[in-house]
Design a protein around this motif. Structure first.
Motif, PDB file in Angstrom:
ATOM      1  N   ASP A   1     117.659 -16.168   5.937  1.00 58.10           N
ATOM      2  CA  ASP A   1     116.840 -17.377   5.988  1.00 58.10           C
ATOM      3  C   ASP A   1     117.565 -18.475   6.771  1.00 58.10           C
ATOM      4  O   ASP A   1     116.956 -19.212   7.551  1.00 58.10           O
ATOM      5  CB  ASP A   1     116.538 -17.854   4.569  1.00 58.10           C
ATOM      6  N   HIS A   2     118.884 -18.548   6.609  1.00 55.46           N
ATOM      7  CA  HIS A   2     119.667 -19.543   7.357  1.00 55.46           C
ATOM      8  C   HIS A   2     119.660 -19.223   8.851  1.00 55.46           C
ATOM      9  O   HIS A   2     119.600 -20.129   9.690  1.00 55.46           O
ATOM     10  CB  HIS A   2     121.107 -19.569   6.841  1.00 55.46           C
ATOM     11  N   ILE A   3     119.719 -17.921   9.178  1.00 62.99           N
ATOM     12  CA  ILE A   3     119.653 -17.509  10.582  1.00 62.99           C
ATOM     13  C   ILE A   3     118.313 -17.904  11.192  1.00 62.99           C
ATOM     14  O   ILE A   3     118.246 -18.415  12.317  1.00 62.99           O
ATOM     15  CB  ILE A   3     119.855 -15.981  10.698  1.00 62.99           C
ATOM     16  N   LEU A   4     117.256 -17.672  10.426  1.00 64.65           N
ATOM     17  CA  LEU A   4     115.910 -18.006  10.897  1.00 64.65           C
ATOM     18  C   LEU A   4     115.795 -19.496  11.203  1.00 64.65           C
ATOM     19  O   LEU A   4     115.271 -19.889  12.263  1.00 64.65           O
ATOM     20  CB  LEU A   4     114.878 -17.596   9.844  1.00 64.65           C
ATOM     21  N   HIS A   5     116.295 -20.341  10.302  1.00 64.11           N
ATOM     22  CA  HIS A   5     116.161 -21.778  10.507  1.00 64.11           C
ATOM     23  C   HIS A   5     117.082 -22.277  11.620  1.00 64.11           C
ATOM     24  O   HIS A   5     116.726 -23.211  12.351  1.00 64.11           O
ATOM     25  CB  HIS A   5     116.437 -22.522   9.186  1.00 64.11           C
ATOM     26  N   THR A   6     118.248 -21.652  11.773  1.00 62.93           N
ATOM     27  CA  THR A   6     119.125 -22.014  12.891  1.00 62.93           C
ATOM     28  C   THR A   6     118.445 -21.698  14.220  1.00 62.93           C
ATOM     29  O   THR A   6     118.518 -22.477  15.177  1.00 62.93           O
ATOM     30  CB  THR A   6     120.457 -21.244  12.789  1.00 62.93           C
ATOM     31  N   THR A   7     117.771 -20.547  14.258  1.00 65.64           N
ATOM     32  CA  THR A   7     117.040 -20.144  15.460  1.00 65.64           C
ATOM     33  C   THR A   7     115.914 -21.129  15.768  1.00 65.64           C
ATOM     34  O   THR A   7     115.742 -21.564  16.913  1.00 65.64           O
ATOM     35  CB  THR A   7     116.461 -18.729  15.272  1.00 65.64           C
ATOM     36  N   LYS A   8     115.155 -21.469  14.729  1.00 67.68           N
ATOM     37  CA  LYS A   8     114.034 -22.399  14.905  1.00 67.68           C
ATOM     38  C   LYS A   8     114.524 -23.766  15.371  1.00 67.68           C
ATOM     39  O   LYS A   8     113.949 -24.375  16.284  1.00 67.68           O
ATOM     40  CB  LYS A   8     113.268 -22.542  13.588  1.00 67.68           C
ATOM     41  N   ASP A   9     115.612 -24.249  14.749  1.00 69.13           N
ATOM     42  CA  ASP A   9     116.167 -25.553  15.126  1.00 69.13           C
ATOM     43  C   ASP A   9     116.692 -25.551  16.559  1.00 69.13           C
ATOM     44  O   ASP A   9     116.767 -26.608  17.203  1.00 69.13           O
ATOM     45  CB  ASP A   9     117.312 -25.939  14.176  1.00 69.13           C
ATOM     46  N   SER A  10     117.032 -24.371  17.069  1.00 67.62           N
ATOM     47  CA  SER A  10     117.555 -24.251  18.421  1.00 67.62           C
ATOM     48  C   SER A  10     116.452 -24.112  19.463  1.00 67.62           C
ATOM     49  O   SER A  10     116.725 -24.059  20.672  1.00 67.62           O
ATOM     50  CB  SER A  10     118.488 -23.033  18.513  1.00 67.62           C
TER      51      SER A  10
ATOM     52  N   VAL B   1     114.496 -21.500  19.787  1.00 67.13           N
ATOM     53  CA  VAL B   1     114.496 -20.118  20.260  1.00 67.13           C
ATOM     54  C   VAL B   1     113.465 -19.311  19.466  1.00 67.13           C
ATOM     55  O   VAL B   1     113.192 -19.600  18.293  1.00 67.13           O
ATOM     56  CB  VAL B   1     115.911 -19.502  20.101  1.00 67.13           C
ATOM     57  N   ASP B   2     112.907 -18.311  20.091  1.00 64.26           N
ATOM     58  CA  ASP B   2     111.926 -17.426  19.459  1.00 64.26           C
ATOM     59  C   ASP B   2     112.464 -16.879  18.139  1.00 64.26           C
ATOM     60  O   ASP B   2     113.573 -16.331  18.086  1.00 64.26           O
ATOM     61  CB  ASP B   2     111.606 -16.265  20.410  1.00 64.26           C
ATOM     62  N   THR B   3     111.687 -17.015  17.077  1.00 61.75           N
ATOM     63  CA  THR B   3     112.131 -16.599  15.737  1.00 61.75           C
ATOM     64  C   THR B   3     111.620 -15.219  15.325  1.00 61.75           C
ATOM     65  O   THR B   3     111.835 -14.794  14.194  1.00 61.75           O
ATOM     66  CB  THR B   3     111.664 -17.616  14.676  1.00 61.75           C
ATOM     67  N   ALA B   4     110.963 -14.491  16.236  1.00 68.06           N
ATOM     68  CA  ALA B   4     110.321 -13.228  15.848  1.00 68.06           C
ATOM     69  C   ALA B   4     111.315 -12.236  15.248  1.00 68.06           C
ATOM     70  O   ALA B   4     111.013 -11.568  14.245  1.00 68.06           O
ATOM     71  CB  ALA B   4     109.617 -12.608  17.054  1.00 68.06           C
ATOM     72  N   LEU B   5     112.510 -12.124  15.838  1.00 68.78           N
ATOM     73  CA  LEU B   5     113.466 -11.127  15.352  1.00 68.78           C
ATOM     74  C   LEU B   5     113.999 -11.458  13.962  1.00 68.78           C
ATOM     75  O   LEU B   5     113.883 -10.623  13.050  1.00 68.78           O
ATOM     76  CB  LEU B   5     114.609 -10.954  16.353  1.00 68.78           C
ATOM     77  N   PRO B   6     114.568 -12.652  13.731  1.00 65.09           N
ATOM     78  CA  PRO B   6     115.035 -12.937  12.369  1.00 65.09           C
ATOM     79  C   PRO B   6     113.905 -12.989  11.351  1.00 65.09           C
ATOM     80  O   PRO B   6     114.105 -12.651  10.177  1.00 65.09           O
ATOM     81  CB  PRO B   6     115.754 -14.284  12.502  1.00 65.09           C
ATOM     82  N   ALA B   7     112.707 -13.376  11.796  1.00 62.11           N
ATOM     83  CA  ALA B   7     111.570 -13.395  10.874  1.00 62.11           C
ATOM     84  C   ALA B   7     111.225 -11.985  10.413  1.00 62.11           C
ATOM     85  O   ALA B   7     110.897 -11.761   9.230  1.00 62.11           O
ATOM     86  CB  ALA B   7     110.355 -14.050  11.542  1.00 62.11           C
ATOM     87  N   ALA B   8     111.313 -11.036  11.324  1.00 64.76           N
ATOM     88  CA  ALA B   8     111.039  -9.640  10.963  1.00 64.76           C
ATOM     89  C   ALA B   8     112.090  -9.125   9.992  1.00 64.76           C
ATOM     90  O   ALA B   8     111.777  -8.417   9.023  1.00 64.76           O
ATOM     91  CB  ALA B   8     111.008  -8.777  12.217  1.00 64.76           C
ATOM     92  N   VAL B   9     113.355  -9.485  10.230  1.00 66.35           N
ATOM     93  CA  VAL B   9     114.432  -9.067   9.326  1.00 66.35           C
ATOM     94  C   VAL B   9     114.231  -9.687   7.945  1.00 66.35           C
ATOM     95  O   VAL B   9     114.356  -9.007   6.913  1.00 66.35           O
ATOM     96  CB  VAL B   9     115.807  -9.467   9.899  1.00 66.35           C
ATOM     97  N   LEU B  10     113.886 -10.964   7.918  1.00 64.00           N
ATOM     98  CA  LEU B  10     113.674 -11.644   6.643  1.00 64.00           C
ATOM     99  C   LEU B  10     112.512 -11.025   5.881  1.00 64.00           C
ATOM    100  O   LEU B  10     112.568 -10.866   4.646  1.00 64.00           O
ATOM    101  CB  LEU B  10     113.415 -13.134   6.882  1.00 64.00           C
ATOM    102  N   GLU B  11     111.473 -10.630   6.590  1.00 63.19           N
ATOM    103  CA  GLU B  11     110.310 -10.007   5.929  1.00 63.19           C
ATOM    104  C   GLU B  11     110.724  -8.701   5.242  1.00 63.19           C
ATOM    105  O   GLU B  11     110.280  -8.413   4.132  1.00 63.19           O
ATOM    106  CB  GLU B  11     109.217  -9.746   6.960  1.00 63.19           C
ATOM    107  N   ILE B  12     111.592  -7.942   5.875  1.00 71.68           N
ATOM    108  CA  ILE B  12     112.061  -6.686   5.284  1.00 71.68           C
ATOM    109  C   ILE B  12     112.903  -6.976   4.043  1.00 71.68           C
ATOM    110  O   ILE B  12     112.759  -6.309   3.004  1.00 71.68           O
ATOM    111  CB  ILE B  12     112.864  -5.878   6.321  1.00 71.68           C
TER     112      ILE B  12
END
Length: 303
Positions: A255-264, A266-277
């Motif tokens: 979740d922290h990776i996802l928000h770091t990506t969003k704040d940057s 950058v496309d969040t599709a990859l960490p979002a997919a990992v978080l969903e799993i």
């Protein structure tokens, strides 16, 4: 060598070493050159004949048709994009397949490898499925390796020739096994490389170059084999005890990776997919278990 005849298998060079190669992309060309370097008489065919010009100048023989190429030798190596390309070439030439050993190094699924083996058997040929583990530059290198599967006696009969290209790792009689092992490695390779590119994108969005990041990513990657060695016996035993890590901790981290990506930005599709799993694992009651419990989640198709 005289004119190739479609009614008989070539006797090859004085030492009896001969092979046919169909498909002259970078991999096929590397294979032809390696065979030539090792004293093999090579007959080749490619849909775009001009790609063969340099190889012919180096000693290979260009067949006019797939039938002629198949008829030239017992051992036929296919280096094609996929099995659709295999059928497109072999079906019109099916009458020339009888008695041939087709080393199918074309990439595709295990199911399609099994189907092709059955189809070839119906035309009197035998398939050895192959999964090359290296790029064209690795062909002819002793440390390189290729997965093979199919009839063990056929593999044994041609192993010496196959090892001219790379080391030969025989996986079993099932023609789909070589393709399976290959795709399992590609599963990890592409996922890993995609995570590398994503990390670089986030870094660059924050003013850090890929070169600056490289030593840290390399250090992380160097630690992965140790993690795999630790978890492997546990996974095989179905032991997902949360004594070293817990899935719930992993959810917070991703979740922290996802928000770091969003704040940057950058496309969040990859960490979002990992978080969903990870969240699917939580929903299945694995919050207190190791993140390795996600293997059980992967075994069940997503709803």
């Amino acid at each position: 060598m005289g004119e190739t005849k479609s009614t008989a298998v070539n006797s090859g060079t004085e030492n009896g070493k001969s092979v046919t190669v169909i498909g002259l992309g970078p991999m096929g060309q590397a294979m032809v050159r390696t065979f030539l370097k090792n004293g093999y008489q090579v007959t080749l065919w490619n849909r775009t004949a001009s790609k063969a010009a340099e190889l012919v100048a180096e000693g290979a023989v260009l067949a006019a048709t797939p039938q002629e190429a198949l008829s030239a030798n017992e051992l036929v190596v296919l280096s094609l994009t996929d099995y659709d390309a295999v059928y497109a070439i072999l079906k019109p030439a099916a009458e020339a397949l009888a008695g041939r050993v087709v080393v199918n190094l074309s990439s595709d699924t295990p199911a399609k490898a099994r189907e092709a083996a059955e189809w070839l058997a119906g035309h009197g040929a035998t398939q050895l499925t192959g999964g090359v583990q290296v790029p064209p530059s690795g062909i002819g290198q002793p440390e390189s390796s290729t997965f093979y599967s199919g009839p063990k006696d056929v593999f044994a009969a041609h192993e010496e020739t196959l090892q001219v290209l790379t080391g030969a790792d025989y996986r079993g009689e099932d023609p789909g096994l070589a393709a399976l092992y290959y795709q399992l490695q590609m599963d990890m390779f592409w996922t890993t490389m995609l995570s590398y590119l994503h990390s670089v994108a986030v870094a660059e969005a924050n003013g850090i170059t890929a070169a600056e990041l490289l030593p840290y990513l390399t250090s992380t990657m160097a630690s992965i084999p140790n993690f795999m060695a630790f978890y492997t016996p546990r996974v095989d035993a179905g032991d997902h005890t949360g004594d070293v890590d817990k899935l719930a901790m992993g959810v917070a981290s991703v979740d922290h990776i996802l928000h770091t990506t969003k704040d940057s930005g950058v496309d969040t599709a990859l960490p979002a997919a990992v978080l969903e799993i990870f969240r699917r694992g939580m929903a299945a009651g694995h919050g207190g278990d190791s993140f390795s419990s996600l293997t059980e989640v992967f075994k069940k198709a997503a709803a």
